[in-house]
Design an enzyme around this catalytic site. Structure first.
Site, PDB file in Angstrom:
ATOM      1  N   TYR A  25       0.861  -1.182   0.000  1.00 11.68           N
ATOM      2  CA  TYR A  25       0.000   0.000   0.000  1.00 11.68           C
ATOM      3  C   TYR A  25       0.905   1.242   0.000  1.00 11.68           C
ATOM      4  O   TYR A  25       1.710   1.423   0.899  1.00 11.68           O
ATOM      5  CB  TYR A  25      -0.886  -0.039   1.246  1.00 11.68           C
ATOM      6  CG  TYR A  25      -1.813   1.145   1.449  1.00 11.68           C
ATOM      7  CD1 TYR A  25      -2.155   2.004   0.414  1.00 11.68           C
ATOM      8  CD2 TYR A  25      -2.377   1.398   2.694  1.00 11.68           C
ATOM      9  CE1 TYR A  25      -3.010   3.064   0.619  1.00 11.68           C
ATOM     10  CE2 TYR A  25      -3.235   2.459   2.912  1.00 11.68           C
ATOM     11  CZ  TYR A  25      -3.542   3.296   1.865  1.00 11.68           C
ATOM     12  OH  TYR A  25      -4.388   4.356   2.083  1.00 11.68           O
ATOM     13  N   LYS A  64      -1.679  -1.342  -3.957  1.00 10.27           N
ATOM     14  CA  LYS A  64      -2.685  -0.277  -3.931  1.00 10.27           C
ATOM     15  C   LYS A  64      -1.953   1.044  -4.026  1.00 10.27           C
ATOM     16  O   LYS A  64      -1.138   1.368  -3.154  1.00 10.27           O
ATOM     17  CB  LYS A  64      -3.485  -0.353  -2.622  1.00 10.27           C
ATOM     18  CG  LYS A  64      -4.436   0.822  -2.388  1.00 10.27           C
ATOM     19  CD  LYS A  64      -5.167   0.673  -1.051  1.00 10.27           C
ATOM     20  CE  LYS A  64      -5.948   1.916  -0.668  1.00 10.27           C
ATOM     21  NZ  LYS A  64      -6.489   1.841   0.709  1.00 10.27           N
TER      22      LYS A  64
END
Lengths: 297, 297, 297, 297
Positions: free
Chosen positions: A136, A164
């Site tokens: 992330y 992400k």
């Protein structure tokens, strides 16, 4: 290993009781509503779920409630980030034991980490669990910016299979495709970039918006899937004011206020976070009335 | 209430044993060496002391060791920052009970805090303790930038009496003087700004450098105190390569490596932080030889 | 008045003779090749055409050559920007007299202009000509960033009907649509944003790429027009390395080198600009071979 | 060759007649007032003198007026920057012929220049004149940021002997001293950094402030020269609101307004630049009354 997530990856907030404890009942209901609305995955303990503000015990409690309630209907992606590697391993192992489909890790930073430190951090966790890991990248909250090059190196670790991207810059996604190939499993984490990211090849959209407007989020994804650019654009611009609002004012504050406007009682935010000021709530009400999420007057 | 700190405010690292526990003996020795060298205050649990990477128990342990060892010879300024207000209050009360002279608080951020949230955060802590509070502004680590205007508002809270400015921009200090008057107790936290800050009116210099070069730090302060600009400039440029190095490579990594070069055994850094790479250690060795801190070969 | 431009708006370089004069013959050929390849408009005297490095006489010379050579086959958009309002009016009137379809103006900045100064600048020019004006926002070259709000105010001036957005942030385009309505005639000026911008509703793509790869640029536009997202994405990623290269190394340097690799003799760049270094030319050669623009070896 | 400038290097504005022509009489008077007040050098055709907004003829006219009026009483430093190398050489040669003591060159940028382009630009000019050249670094106006490393390389060119640093970051000055030695002739061009820069070793302060407050500027310099830190600090904070104001609102706008408040008639600014808005003029009036530059009411 191929990535297992696609479509709308929904991030529930963590509601509290009036005494400031995790509201297990409401959390279960929020998650259930999302699944019933058709979202493609549930991601507890994200930024929206105020992960960093919870104690270790509360984190385990939230993971358990959500995984049990989802009950395998869709995949779960559980946030397990901590400042230290030791705590990250602890939470990752716990999530795996609970049956999480995958875990998500942001390299939280106080001291800026070197590339070597970042890679060792992920590698250490990856060796201790068997389920997939999503990287992330969100410098605005995590304080550290993972370059496409570092991300591409992380994706070479055995079970690190997804990323992400929340910088909000579509060029980062282009670079990932160029570095890792068109099959790279990247997900967009910047709400106002939803349209551009899907067109650039994003496999999914990680978003808190389905707490409130799951149907609209799914509608956008479906339009892209069937190649209807005009419909996708129309759907996107329709939900954009809501997406911009929740980003501008902080997801926990904005989503909590929107749920309250819908009649839920999500409890106090954890200090120092405070509820959205009244004039902002009014602005949000107008947006939600426009989207027919709540009735106008 | 007038501020009680001035001069060189020294930040000890937190050394660990080979098993990763806090090394109480070495920590005591580091602090004792600093006091004997003549620094004007000791500040445990700063960024240098890897505050955010310690458990609550370890934080209390470090505070206790340092305050006991200083034993009132100079004031102590104890870091008590936490992401939540509740934990910040907890640590502030504990530090007060231990006999800390003052506490330092950086508004650690995951979600960016609004001005109202920041002010309530400090105000809540301030109401629970009687000792002075120093505001700490360091967007590079804390992720949140306190404007001079917000700082001036925080300084109106009863026992919030000091501010450590670490943005590295001397114009921020000018603004503080303009907003709060020339008696405002501001301290410089950006090592390479030491000379400019003192000339701008800084009351002290918050620095990790005295772990290694306390005499040089004090020499600079003394030169300014007696109005000898030429001597201050000469002292500053002499120690500047060391100051630049420790900032560039992260204070815990750089200070730990320097102590090792001096023969101490400071233990492993807490993961994900790693020891300085070998080529950087070599660069540091040359700087320390140049400063006659360690013998050349 | 509705905007008259759409599709691929092609920016020719300004080639020079070995003596440093404008090469009228080659300029005419470059423009003619573009039109024959099917581009939808020609825009002389852009950043690519090194507008700011030309004397007033040379600017008029280039405008005249291009407009004559295009001969009405497609619209022309002539750059008329100058640091002073007086010179901007002068060039705008001259372009209108020559038969330009529209003019483009970037508010060149030395001293940052206030909103009032920007608006008066455009308004003054607009009152002196009858053809449409395109606002050009490119802080990276012009040094001034026009906010979506200021652009929306400029678009209320009588004949200011278009805006070329070159910040490379698709969110700016979203804001323009929100502020001005979905019919706002905005054009993308950031090459790597071509796909995202078209999907967001851009009416055209202002680009230097057609000096070299007009067919690929048109192919992307056509795919979007017929709603074929997959084909558009494929075409985009195919040409992306070239687009990234010309942006990274400066359009005049990169396009000149690419034309030389194709066998043209575009002459020396105007000092202080210099030709692309040899190792970069080699990198560019590999990209062009990959695109089958020049033969491999 | 040693640098010949030190102390307060004063930048006159370029006043205009009501018809927009250079006001030769008033320009001469402004320069004469500065010299009589005791400034150490005069620098026509700086940013303050709106160099980029003047035609080539006007630039030559201004240089001639100022050099003649100064008449050797102090050194003159003439701005000769142009976007092209050819025009820069032209103006540099002209300034030398007029008797300028030195010329100042900022590498004005539209396309960002490479290090090689910057160095060749200065080298080409340096070979064509015999008087010293000052490098001018000001990314906020010029659009290009010269790193300390590039500046140190420029200072190795034969007659490039000085550098004016206007980034406003005292760390840049530290780096210059480290790279070039403590005798490097650097000058501060960021008004609010005047105190910090002198203490860091700046040889002079390039400033538009002496159009209005030459005595205060000189007072600060003199205090530093005699090592009186307290007096320097007091003088600095006294003039700081004025320095901040002229930087915040643009030197030509602010200085022109201040001269008008003193009763001069400096004529219209050259469009698109506009006069300071009335409410800002009022703010400026209060600052000037506080400094006893104009009488209060």
């Amino acid at each position: 290993m191929s990535a297992l997530l696609r479509g709308i990856v929904a991030y529930p907030i963590t509601p509290f009781t009036s005494k400031g404890r995790v509201d297990e009942v409401l959390l279960g209901k929020i998650v259930d509503d999302m699944v019933k609305a058709g979202v493609h995955a549930i991601a507890p303990l994200g930024s929206t779920g105020v992960l960093p503000y919870l104690s270790d015990d509360e984190r385990e409690q939230v993971a358990e409630i959500v995984i049990k309630r989802v009950a395998g209907r869709v995949p779960t992606l559980v946030g397990v980030s901590s400042l230290t590697t030791e705590r990250t391993v602890h939470h990752a192992k716990h999530a795996e034991k609970l049956g999480a489909s995958a875990v998500m890790i942001i390299p939280m930073s106080y001291w800026k980490l070197s590339d070597a430190e970042i890679i060792t951090h992920y590698d250490t966790v990856a060796k201790r669990i068997a389920i997939p890991i999503a990287v992330y990248n969100n410098p605005a909250t995590g304080g550290l910016d993972l370059s496409p090059d570092v991300i591409s190196r992380l994706l070479k670790i055995q079970n690190v299979t997804m990323v992400k991207e929340s910088t909000g810059d579509v060029n980062r996604m282009h670079r990932l495709v160029q570095l890792c190939g068109e099959d790279v499993a990247f997900y967009n984490g910047s709400n106002p970039l939803a349209l551009a990211a899907f067109v650039a090849g994003a496999r999914g959209w990680c978003t808190a918006a389905p707490n409130i407007i799951p149907k609209l989020n799914i509608e956008l994804y479906d339009a892209i899937q069937r190649g209807d650019v005009a419909a996708a654009r129309q759907s996107f611009y329709r939900q954009l004011p809501f997406l911009q609002f929740i980003v501008a004012h902080g997801l926990p504050r904005a989503i909590s206020a929107a749920l309250e406007l819908q009649g839920a009682s999500v409890g106090p935010l954890r200090a120092p976070l405070q509820a959205l000021p009244a004039e902002r709530v009014e602005e949000l009400r107008r947006i939600l009335v426009g989207l027919e999420v709540i009735p106008g007057e």
